[in-house]
Design an enzyme around this catalytic site. Structure first.
Site, PDB file in Angstrom:
ATOM      1  N   GLU A   1       0.842  -1.131   0.335  1.00 17.78           N
ATOM      2  CA  GLU A   1      -0.035  -0.311  -0.279  1.00 17.78           C
ATOM      3  C   GLU A   1       0.497   1.197  -0.088  1.00 17.78           C
ATOM      4  OE1 GLU A   1      -3.565  -1.755   2.588  1.00 17.78           O
ATOM      5  OE2 GLU A   1      -2.610  -0.331   3.138  1.00 17.78           O
TER       6      GLU A   1
ATOM      7  N   LYS B   1       2.420   4.697   1.097  1.00 11.17           N
ATOM      8  CA  LYS B   1       2.703   4.888   2.992  1.00 11.17           C
ATOM      9  C   LYS B   1       2.283   6.340   2.459  1.00 11.17           C
ATOM     10  CE  LYS B   1       6.076   4.997   6.280  1.00 11.17           C
ATOM     11  NZ  LYS B   1       5.814   6.227   7.040  1.00 11.17           N
TER      12      LYS B   1
ATOM     13  N   ARG C   1      -1.367  10.119  11.245  1.00  8.52           N
ATOM     14  CA  ARG C   1      -1.995   9.276  11.395  1.00  8.52           C
ATOM     15  C   ARG C   1      -3.446   9.023  12.408  1.00  8.52           C
ATOM     16  NH1 ARG C   1       0.862   2.684  13.025  1.00  8.52           N
ATOM     17  NH2 ARG C   1      -1.719   1.607  12.616  1.00  8.52           N
TER      18      ARG C   1
ATOM     19  N   ARG D   1      -1.286   9.588  16.911  1.00  6.81           N
ATOM     20  CA  ARG D   1      -0.567   7.740  16.869  1.00  6.81           C
ATOM     21  C   ARG D   1      -0.511   8.132  18.216  1.00  6.81           C
ATOM     22  NH1 ARG D   1       3.944   6.039  17.319  1.00  6.81           N
ATOM     23  NH2 ARG D   1       5.234   5.057  15.633  1.00  6.81           N
TER      24      ARG D   1
ATOM     25  N   GLU E   1      -4.835   7.460   6.648  1.00  9.45           N
ATOM     26  CA  GLU E   1      -3.414   8.582   7.188  1.00  9.45           C
ATOM     27  C   GLU E   1      -4.463  10.021   6.690  1.00  9.45           C
ATOM     28  OE1 GLU E   1      -0.740   8.092   8.347  1.00  9.45           O
ATOM     29  OE2 GLU E   1       0.714   9.289   7.661  1.00  9.45           O
TER      30      GLU E   1
ATOM     31  N   PHE F   1      -6.726   3.047   6.037  1.00 14.07           N
ATOM     32  CA  PHE F   1      -5.826   1.456   5.829  1.00 14.07           C
ATOM     33  C   PHE F   1      -6.564   0.018   6.435  1.00 14.07           C
ATOM     34  CE2 PHE F   1      -3.191   4.422   7.529  1.00 14.07           C
ATOM     35  CZ  PHE F   1      -3.014   3.452   8.890  1.00 14.07           C
TER      36      PHE F   1
ATOM     37  N   ARG G   1       5.138  -3.195  17.188  1.00 13.86           N
ATOM     38  CA  ARG G   1       5.577  -3.193  16.123  1.00 13.86           C
ATOM     39  C   ARG G   1       6.812  -4.325  15.795  1.00 13.86           C
ATOM     40  NH1 ARG G   1       7.824   1.056  13.598  1.00 13.86           N
ATOM     41  NH2 ARG G   1       8.176   2.614  15.565  1.00 13.86           N
TER      42      ARG G   1
ATOM     43  N   LYS H   1       7.347  -1.322   6.434  1.00 13.48           N
ATOM     44  CA  LYS H   1       7.388  -0.081   5.858  1.00 13.48           C
ATOM     45  C   LYS H   1       8.849  -0.335   5.041  1.00 13.48           C
ATOM     46  CE  LYS H   1       8.997   2.314   9.264  1.00 13.48           C
ATOM     47  NZ  LYS H   1       8.754   3.095  10.390  1.00 13.48           N
TER      48      LYS H   1
HETATM   49  P1  ATP Z   1       7.339   6.683  10.468  1.00 12.22           P
HETATM   50  O1  ATP Z   1       7.902   7.496  10.565  1.00 12.22           O
HETATM   51  O2  ATP Z   1       8.042   6.345   9.357  1.00 12.22           O
HETATM   52  O3  ATP Z   1       5.644   7.240   9.818  1.00 12.22           O
HETATM   53  P2  ATP Z   1       6.450   5.518  12.869  1.00 12.22           P
HETATM   54  O4  ATP Z   1       7.328   4.502  14.008  1.00 12.22           O
HETATM   55  O5  ATP Z   1       5.155   6.235  12.983  1.00 12.22           O
HETATM   56  O6  ATP Z   1       6.547   5.122  11.580  1.00 12.22           O
HETATM   57  P3  ATP Z   1       5.180   3.206  11.136  1.00 12.22           P
HETATM   58  O7  ATP Z   1       4.565   2.277  11.774  1.00 12.22           O
HETATM   59  O8  ATP Z   1       6.533   2.838  11.293  1.00 12.22           O
HETATM   60  O9  ATP Z   1       5.405   4.202  12.110  1.00 12.22           O
HETATM   61  O10 ATP Z   1       5.063   2.810  10.037  1.00 12.22           O
HETATM   62  C1  ATP Z   1       4.114   2.988   9.499  1.00 12.22           C
HETATM   63  C2  ATP Z   1       3.273   5.106   9.516  1.00 12.22           C
HETATM   64  O11 ATP Z   1       3.159   4.583   8.108  1.00 12.22           O
HETATM   65  C3  ATP Z   1       1.587   4.509   9.949  1.00 12.22           C
HETATM   66  O12 ATP Z   1       1.767   4.695  11.678  1.00 12.22           O
HETATM   67  C4  ATP Z   1       0.957   5.599   9.196  1.00 12.22           C
HETATM   68  O13 ATP Z   1       1.479   6.906  10.034  1.00 12.22           O
HETATM   69  C5  ATP Z   1       1.895   5.865   8.153  1.00 12.22           C
HETATM   70  N1  ATP Z   1       0.894   5.105   6.987  1.00 12.22           N
HETATM   71  C6  ATP Z   1       0.380   5.528   5.877  1.00 12.22           C
HETATM   72  N2  ATP Z   1       0.010   5.153   5.795  1.00 12.22           N
HETATM   73  C7  ATP Z   1       0.143   3.850   5.484  1.00 12.22           C
HETATM   74  C8  ATP Z   1      -0.972   2.888   5.140  1.00 12.22           C
HETATM   75  N3  ATP Z   1      -1.126   2.258   3.682  1.00 12.22           N
HETATM   76  N4  ATP Z   1      -0.655   1.344   5.163  1.00 12.22           N
HETATM   77  C9  ATP Z   1      -0.087   1.689   7.597  1.00 12.22           C
HETATM   78  N5  ATP Z   1       0.458   2.777   8.066  1.00 12.22           N
HETATM   79  C10 ATP Z   1       0.741   3.585   6.450  1.00 12.22           C
END
Ligand code: ATP
Length: 587
Positions: free
Chosen positions: A250, A252, A257, A272, A302, A342, A419, A425
């Site tokens: 998907e 990103k 979030r 988040r 998102e 998502f 996690r 990702k």
């Molecule tokens: P990052 O700073 O890379 O976003 P993170 O620690 O906030 O990292 P991760 O779970 O590592 O979060 O990465 C997924 C993040 O990406 C989610 O928290 C969300 O905000 C964002 N995101 C965007 N599109 C999607 C998607 N399609 N599915 C899941 N998460 C998504």
């Protein structure tokens, strides 16, 4: 239960540096606590009255607490101030002054936890005219009945300075031992916490119904679920291997979030970090209300600022305006957000967190009425490196950070608060900047919508390929145009309008309107990226990919002095791309 029972434990916790001992003290305290108030004791021990997501803070100003102390101890405020200057801790001052209290009332009633909690609650919720005096009086009333030691902890609690350092995980451990039957039950308790973000609620459910009760713990509307997070890998091959050869990839999106809780017409949004951010996104609330067909749902999406006239996603920074209370209405009008959903964790009474992702995704697809503003996160199901790489390039070029690749297996549940490898990702491991402007040729245009109805929403721009005398597309640009520009563009471009793609234009994108390559404009972007869509330098850097400008913006300069053949060439773009990469290596 008397408040003194609690403060005695606080004192012991403060005097130890060992986590295990701290847990033991808490176990003792929880065992002594009547079930009906275990939630209150848990909150108080962390210096709170409610779980964080409710946003109700005690935070009484020190000045105000000092007034209450003066009242309760019969001392002058100045005297207390002097002492405070020495100790730096109003709690300690309170203890000292109450020890030296001049008159002890015969009517002093020992404090109960219930009374402390109820009074602090009133203090936290008092607002409006006269609320300061009310807070002082309420607090003074408690202090008047408090022992010196209790006063110390009361003052620290109301001023937000009770720093016992009791972490969530320590409380979970203590609950497992006190009520769960041993440390082995910790996972069940932790899961309930991950589904509710509310330690008090979990403690109460456990104390009242035992561990069996918690095994059936379900998500509920209004309680934010701690977010599932992704691991990270840096190559598509590794990702596919880790996910069993096939996955759903998907986009990103690079926004914020949000976890939306819909209960009929009522919508709550959590960040988040589980803060209630409903008031920051009135537009997102409306989207949830109007596009989610289920009566009740918990959805993750998102939230991205999108230029509605052009459909372009704006960089993440655009959302920062939503942080400032007074700018929200303006920001919501200028750059309303779009939602890309998502996940779905709950629908009409059904907890979906233990369903595999494919099942959740299907429900999500069914209950969302998709529109321009509210879509499912763009996805493909993929089983080979080439397609995954292409999709990644497409995502980055569209303004996304990369991809989130998700497991399609049966065990792909929603791992609240963890996690894990069910989500991986794939982001770029570099970030570069485009420092030079480029001069590009207008070869096509797209009709505008919304405020831009009647003019163009974006232009299709191309670089010049000197070798075969063609124009190769490099970006769609809709940013940087003033209202004046927008008004005059259709007129300026009218003479070049044709009914089909010009034979010298190499494009895989279908424009609404095509032009003879003639007009040249100056553009700056964030960076040059690989692109599966644009034809500029196709196959030069990588087979099947071209180059594109990410977040392009018109600088305001029409290069009327340049002929289209004087525009920036494809070779120059390739050079810029390579320079960019070298710069990254040096950095
Ligand atoms: P990052 O700073 O890379 O976003 P993170 O620690 O906030 O990292 P991760 O779970 O590592 O979060 O990465 C997924 C993040 O990406 C989610 O928290 C969300 O905000 C964002 N995101 C965007 N599109 C999607 C998607 N399609 N599915 C899941 N998460 C998504």
């Amino acid at each position: 239960m008397y408040y003194s029972v609690v403060t005695e434990v606080y004192e012991r916790i403060e005097s130890t540096t060992k986590r295990l001992e701290m847990t033991d003290y808490l176990v003792e305290l929880f065992k002594k606590t009547p079930k009906e108030i275990i939630d209150k004791v848990v909150y108080l021990t962390q210096g709170k009255l409610y779980p964080d997501f409710m946003g109700i803070e005690l935070g009484v100003a020190e000045r105000l607490a000092l007034r209450a102390l003066a009242k309760a101890s019969g001392r002058k405020e100045g005297e207390i101030e002097e002492d405070l200057a020495k100790t730096g801790d109003l709690g300690e001052s309170a203890q000292r002054f109450l020890e030296k209290r001049r008159q002890v009332s015969f009517f002093q009633k020992p404090l109960t936890v219930d009374r402390v909690y109820q009074t602090l609650d009133k203090i936290a919720k008092a607002t409006g005219e006269g609320s300061m005096d009310l807070k002082v009086n309420l607090l003074a009333g408690l202090l008047a009945d408090a022992s010196p030691k209790e006063a110390k902890y009361l003052i620290r609690t109301v001023t937000g300075k009770l720093r016992l350092g009791v972490a969530d995980m320590t409380i979970l451990d203590a609950l497992a031992i006190a009520y769960g039957g041993g440390k082995g039950t910790r996972d069940i308790i932790e899961r309930a916490y991950n589904l509710s973000s509310d330690l008090g609620k979990v403690a109460r459910a456990l104390a009242e119904g035992g561990i069996e009760n918690l095994k059936n713990f379900k998500v509920s509307l209004g309680n934010p679920i701690r977010p599932m997070l992704a691991e990270r890998l840096s190559s598509p091959a590794e990702i596919l291997e880790k996910l069993g050869g096939k996955c759903i990839a998907e986009y990103k999106y690079d926004g914020e979030r949000i976890q939306a809780h819909k209960d009929g017409d009522k919508v709550l949004l959590f960040s988040r970090r589980l803060e209630n951010i409903t008031s920051q996104y009135p537009d997102a609330v409306e989207l949830i209300r109007t596009h989610v067909k289920a009566k009740e749902a918990i959805i993750e999406a998102e939230c991205v600022a999108v230029n509605l006239d052009t459909g372009e996603m704006m960089p993440f920074q655009e959302l920062m305006h939503r942080r400032r209370k007074y700018d929200i209405a303006k920001a919501a009008e200028e750059y309303p957000v779009s939602l890309f959903a998502f996940d779905i964790l709950y629908v009409d009474g059904k907890d979906l967190t233990l369903e595999p992702y494919t099942a959740r995704h299907k429900v999500l697809e069914e209950i969302i009425e998709q529109s321009d503003r509210f879509q499912l996160a763009k996805y493909i199901i993929v089983d080979n490196v080439e397609d995954l790489e292409k999709f990644f390039e497409e995502a980055v070029e569209a303004g996304c950070e990369g991809l989130v690749c998700k497991s399609l297996n049966k065990d792909s549940i929603y791992q609240a608060g963890a996690r894990g490898w069910l989500w991986i990702k794939y982001k770029r491991d570099y970030k570069s900047e485009m420092t030079d402007t480029v001069d590009l040729v207008v070869v096509g245009a797209f009709y505008g919508r919304g405020k831009r109805a009647g003019t163009y929403g974006a232009l299709l721009l191309a670089a010049y390929n000197h070798d075969n005398d063609t124009f190769e597309t490099i970006c769609k640009c809709g940013s940087g145009f003033t209202d004046e520009d927008l008004k005059s563009l259709p007129k300026m471009l009218e003479p070049y309008k044709i009914g089909h793609r010009h034979p010298r234009v190499n494009s895989e994108i279908e424009a609404d309107v095509w032009f003879v390559p003639r007009m040249v404009i100056e553009v700056i972007g964030a960076e040059i990226t690989l692109s599966p869509i644009h034809t500029c330098a196709r196959d030069v850097i990588r087979k099947g990919s071209g180059l594109a400008i990410r977040f392009p913006r018109f600088t305001g300069r029409y290069r009327t002095d340049k002929s289209p053949e004087d525009a920036t060439t494809v070779d120059e773009i390739v050079e810029m791309y390579k320079r960019q990469l070298k710069k990254i290596e040096i950095e």
